[in-house]
Design a protein around this motif. Structure first.
Motif, PDB file in Angstrom:
ATOM      1  N   ASN A  50       0.843  -1.201   0.000  1.00  0.00           N
ATOM      2  CA  ASN A  50       0.000   0.000   0.000  1.00  0.00           C
ATOM      3  C   ASN A  50       0.874   1.245   0.000  1.00  0.00           C
ATOM      4  O   ASN A  50       1.827   1.347   0.778  1.00  0.00           O
ATOM      5  CB  ASN A  50      -0.895   0.014   1.243  1.00  0.00           C
ATOM      6  N   LEU A  51       0.537   2.207  -0.862  1.00  0.00           N
ATOM      7  CA  LEU A  51       1.287   3.457  -0.936  1.00  0.00           C
ATOM      8  C   LEU A  51       0.398   4.641  -0.605  1.00  0.00           C
ATOM      9  O   LEU A  51      -0.762   4.702  -1.025  1.00  0.00           O
ATOM     10  CB  LEU A  51       1.882   3.663  -2.331  1.00  0.00           C
ATOM     11  N   ALA A  52       0.959   5.591   0.145  1.00  0.00           N
ATOM     12  CA  ALA A  52       0.250   6.823   0.472  1.00  0.00           C
ATOM     13  C   ALA A  52       0.279   7.772  -0.720  1.00  0.00           C
ATOM     14  O   ALA A  52       1.057   7.597  -1.666  1.00  0.00           O
ATOM     15  CB  ALA A  52       0.894   7.487   1.686  1.00  0.00           C
ATOM     16  N   VAL A  53      -0.549   8.800  -0.656  1.00  0.00           N
ATOM     17  CA  VAL A  53      -0.625   9.794  -1.729  1.00  0.00           C
ATOM     18  C   VAL A  53       0.741  10.416  -1.970  1.00  0.00           C
ATOM     19  O   VAL A  53       1.178  10.589  -3.124  1.00  0.00           O
ATOM     20  CB  VAL A  53      -1.652  10.893  -1.382  1.00  0.00           C
ATOM     21  N   SER A  54       1.452  10.757  -0.898  1.00  0.00           N
ATOM     22  CA  SER A  54       2.746  11.427  -1.043  1.00  0.00           C
ATOM     23  C   SER A  54       3.747  10.568  -1.799  1.00  0.00           C
ATOM     24  O   SER A  54       4.572  11.090  -2.563  1.00  0.00           O
ATOM     25  CB  SER A  54       3.306  11.786   0.342  1.00  0.00           C
ATOM     26  N   SER A  55       3.683   9.253  -1.621  1.00  0.00           N
ATOM     27  CA  SER A  55       4.602   8.362  -2.324  1.00  0.00           C
ATOM     28  C   SER A  55       4.277   8.291  -3.803  1.00  0.00           C
ATOM     29  O   SER A  55       5.182   8.283  -4.652  1.00  0.00           O
ATOM     30  CB  SER A  55       4.553   6.962  -1.702  1.00  0.00           C
ATOM     31  N   ILE A  56       2.987   8.238  -4.125  1.00  0.00           N
ATOM     32  CA  ILE A  56       2.578   8.178  -5.532  1.00  0.00           C
ATOM     33  C   ILE A  56       3.001   9.450  -6.269  1.00  0.00           C
ATOM     34  O   ILE A  56       3.350   9.415  -7.449  1.00  0.00           O
ATOM     35  CB  ILE A  56       1.052   7.987  -5.639  1.00  0.00           C
ATOM     36  N   MET A  57       2.991  10.569  -5.568  1.00  0.00           N
ATOM     37  CA  MET A  57       3.343  11.846  -6.200  1.00  0.00           C
ATOM     38  C   MET A  57       4.846  12.095  -6.266  1.00  0.00           C
ATOM     39  O   MET A  57       5.282  13.056  -6.881  1.00  0.00           O
ATOM     40  CB  MET A  57       2.679  12.997  -5.432  1.00  0.00           C
ATOM     41  N   ASP A  58       5.640  11.234  -5.661  1.00  0.00           N
ATOM     42  CA  ASP A  58       7.089  11.409  -5.628  1.00  0.00           C
ATOM     43  C   ASP A  58       7.683  10.979  -6.968  1.00  0.00           C
ATOM     44  O   ASP A  58       7.625   9.800  -7.333  1.00  0.00           O
ATOM     45  CB  ASP A  58       7.687  10.577  -4.488  1.00  0.00           C
ATOM     46  N   SER A  59       8.275  11.909  -7.690  1.00  0.00           N
ATOM     47  CA  SER A  59       8.815  11.616  -9.019  1.00  0.00           C
ATOM     48  C   SER A  59       9.985  10.632  -8.972  1.00  0.00           C
ATOM     49  O   SER A  59      10.356  10.047  -9.989  1.00  0.00           O
ATOM     50  CB  SER A  59       9.265  12.916  -9.691  1.00  0.00           C
ATOM     51  N   ARG A  60      10.568  10.436  -7.790  1.00  0.00           N
ATOM     52  CA  ARG A  60      11.701   9.516  -7.658  1.00  0.00           C
ATOM     53  C   ARG A  60      11.266   8.064  -7.498  1.00  0.00           C
ATOM     54  O   ARG A  60      12.106   7.152  -7.542  1.00  0.00           O
ATOM     55  CB  ARG A  60      12.549   9.923  -6.445  1.00  0.00           C
ATOM     56  N   LEU A  61       9.974   7.841  -7.311  1.00  0.00           N
ATOM     57  CA  LEU A  61       9.495   6.494  -7.005  1.00  0.00           C
ATOM     58  C   LEU A  61       9.824   5.467  -8.086  1.00  0.00           C
ATOM     59  O   LEU A  61      10.328   4.381  -7.762  1.00  0.00           O
ATOM     60  CB  LEU A  61       7.989   6.524  -6.737  1.00  0.00           C
ATOM     61  N   PRO A  62       9.568   5.725  -9.375  1.00  0.00           N
ATOM     62  CA  PRO A  62       9.879   4.704 -10.389  1.00  0.00           C
ATOM     63  C   PRO A  62      11.346   4.292 -10.390  1.00  0.00           C
ATOM     64  O   PRO A  62      11.661   3.097 -10.443  1.00  0.00           O
ATOM     65  CB  PRO A  62       9.474   5.389 -11.701  1.00  0.00           C
ATOM     66  N   ALA A  63      12.248   5.272 -10.319  1.00  0.00           N
ATOM     67  CA  ALA A  63      13.673   4.942 -10.308  1.00  0.00           C
ATOM     68  C   ALA A  63      14.049   4.171  -9.054  1.00  0.00           C
ATOM     69  O   ALA A  63      14.867   3.235  -9.097  1.00  0.00           O
ATOM     70  CB  ALA A  63      14.503   6.225 -10.414  1.00  0.00           C
ATOM     71  N   GLN A  64      13.459   4.545  -7.940  1.00  0.00           N
ATOM     72  CA  GLN A  64      13.740   3.865  -6.687  1.00  0.00           C
ATOM     73  C   GLN A  64      13.349   2.393  -6.764  1.00  0.00           C
ATOM     74  O   GLN A  64      14.102   1.501  -6.361  1.00  0.00           O
ATOM     75  CB  GLN A  64      12.989   4.538  -5.537  1.00  0.00           C
ATOM     76  N   ILE A  65      12.151   2.123  -7.298  1.00  0.00           N
ATOM     77  CA  ILE A  65      11.683   0.743  -7.400  1.00  0.00           C
ATOM     78  C   ILE A  65      12.519  -0.041  -8.404  1.00  0.00           C
ATOM     79  O   ILE A  65      12.809  -1.228  -8.203  1.00  0.00           O
ATOM     80  CB  ILE A  65      10.186   0.726  -7.762  1.00  0.00           C
ATOM     81  N   ALA A  66      12.940   0.609  -9.473  1.00  0.00           N
ATOM     82  CA  ALA A  66      13.801  -0.059 -10.453  1.00  0.00           C
ATOM     83  C   ALA A  66      15.098  -0.530  -9.808  1.00  0.00           C
ATOM     84  O   ALA A  66      15.557  -1.659 -10.038  1.00  0.00           O
ATOM     85  CB  ALA A  66      14.097   0.881 -11.615  1.00  0.00           C
ATOM     86  N   VAL A  67      15.702   0.318  -8.982  1.00  0.00           N
ATOM     87  CA  VAL A  67      16.948  -0.038  -8.293  1.00  0.00           C
ATOM     88  C   VAL A  67      16.700  -1.140  -7.274  1.00  0.00           C
ATOM     89  O   VAL A  67      17.475  -2.115  -7.178  1.00  0.00           O
ATOM     90  CB  VAL A  67      17.555   1.209  -7.611  1.00  0.00           C
ATOM     91  N   MET A  68      15.615  -1.028  -6.510  1.00  0.00           N
ATOM     92  CA  MET A  68      15.337  -1.993  -5.451  1.00  0.00           C
ATOM     93  C   MET A  68      15.059  -3.390  -6.013  1.00  0.00           C
ATOM     94  O   MET A  68      15.491  -4.393  -5.443  1.00  0.00           O
ATOM     95  CB  MET A  68      14.153  -1.523  -4.604  1.00  0.00           C
ATOM     96  N   THR A  69      14.352  -3.477  -7.115  1.00  0.00           N
ATOM     97  CA  THR A  69      14.061  -4.793  -7.697  1.00  0.00           C
ATOM     98  C   THR A  69      15.301  -5.373  -8.373  1.00  0.00           C
ATOM     99  O   THR A  69      15.600  -6.563  -8.214  1.00  0.00           O
ATOM    100  CB  THR A  69      12.900  -4.697  -8.699  1.00  0.00           C
TER     101      THR A  69
END
Length: 324
Positions: free
Chosen positions: A127-146
């Motif tokens: 589950n993600l909060a609104v602030s996380s969905i709006m964070d432009s860094r999220l896609p890159a972060q998930i790419a690195v983590m996976t």
């Protein structure tokens, strides 16, 4: 002051599982010291006090386990195991929700990597909060983590609420499109609970709708709720989306949802959210009993099914006919 004291008593009742609590200065002082201070929140993040429990998502067509939802708990050193409703707001107020999300994502993907190494292909939903969905860094972060765990991003399902989609449509659309292009699946949680326009189903890249449990819990006794469940499943399928039913707590609801064509189900009937070690035991036991699995016993022919579920199916068809 009265409301603050009532709030303290409420948290005491929740953490002690006593059903109710009477406010007292001594107990409240200890609770406030440990629970409300920013230091205690930071300690939770840095001292591995945040843990995940997992609830299976069952494929209603096969009875197999398609994935799990990761749900955070706070294993507080003095208050015991706390549910998210007792502390997420505090993390948000302290500006620590992004850090909590990072911890949850890391733990969820760590567990997914363990399953993948054993040859178990389970998706994990976070589950993600609104602030996380709006964070432009999220896609890159998930790419690195996976990538760092040798996982495909497709193992991850991000669950968001309707208000996250309408808070900033443009930014949400950009981020969700980037995540979807990577292979991350997007699910709308608590679908039907909010009041937002359904136009977002056309605008945003969504893969799954999770029907709010309030519909499932009333479905067996309310023909209108049944009609809403049936029509929402049909709506999801017409848009190429999967439908998950939350809050499945009895066999009648399980059977009815299966006949209605719902794709996935999760709820206490199958399993409560449990720690990873207990989930591994549960998964092994389920594989062992799969030939006589619950879904095989419940997926009866609608013309021969008996009991409340059959009555629900009849009522849903009658209501659907009236609506048409």
């Amino acid at each position: 002051m009265l409301l603050r004291k009532a709030d303290m008593a409420m948290y005491t009742a929740k953490t002690t599982h006593s059903g109710y609590a009477v406010y007292s200065d001594g107990a409240a002082e200890g609770l406030s010291l440990h629970f409300h201070s920013v230091k205690s929140l930071n300690d939770a993040l840095t001292e591995n006090q945040l843990v995940l429990h997992f609830q299976p998502k069952i494929d209603l067509a096969t009875g197999g386990v398609r994935g799990v939802e990761a749900l955070v708990r706070w294993d507080h050193p003095t208050l015991g195991l706390l549910g998210p409703d007792t502390f997420l707001k505090r993390f948000d107020e302290a500006g620590l929700l992004p850090a909590l999300t990072d911890v949850v994502l890391a733990q969820a993907l760590d567990r997914a990597a363990v399953w993948a190494a054993r040859g178990e292909t389970l998706s994990v939903a976070v589950n993600l909060a609104v602030s996380s969905i709006m964070d432009s860094r999220l896609p890159a972060q998930i790419a690195v983590m996976t990538a760092s765990r040798g996982l495909s991003p497709s193992v991850l399902v991000l669950e968001i609420t309707e208000d996250a989609l309408i808070a900033d449509r443009h930014r949400a659309s950009v981020n969700l499109a980037a995540l979807r292009d990577m292979g991350v699946r997007i699910a709308v949680d608590d679908f039907g609970k909010g009041y937002s326009s359904l136009s977002y189903l056309r605008e945003f890249p969504i893969d799954e709708l999770k029907l709010d449990k309030s519909f499932i819990l009333t479905m067996m006794d309310d023909a209108r709720a049944t009609a809403l469940v049936v029509s929402t499943i049909d709506l999801a399928h017409s848009l190429g989306l999967e439908m998950t039913a939350e809050g499945v707590e009895d066999t009648e609801a399980y059977q009815a949802l299966s006949r209605f064509g719902c794709d996935l189900a999760q709820g206490f009937l199958m399993s409560r959210p449990i720690p990873a070690a207990e989930l591994d035991v549960w998964l092994s036991a389920r594989v062992a009993q799969l030939p006589t699995d619950l879904h095989l016993l419940l997926r009866q022919d609608p013309d021969t099914a008996v009991g409340p579920a059959s009555a629900v199916d009849t009522r849903s068809r009658e209501v659907a006919g009236d609506l048409q």
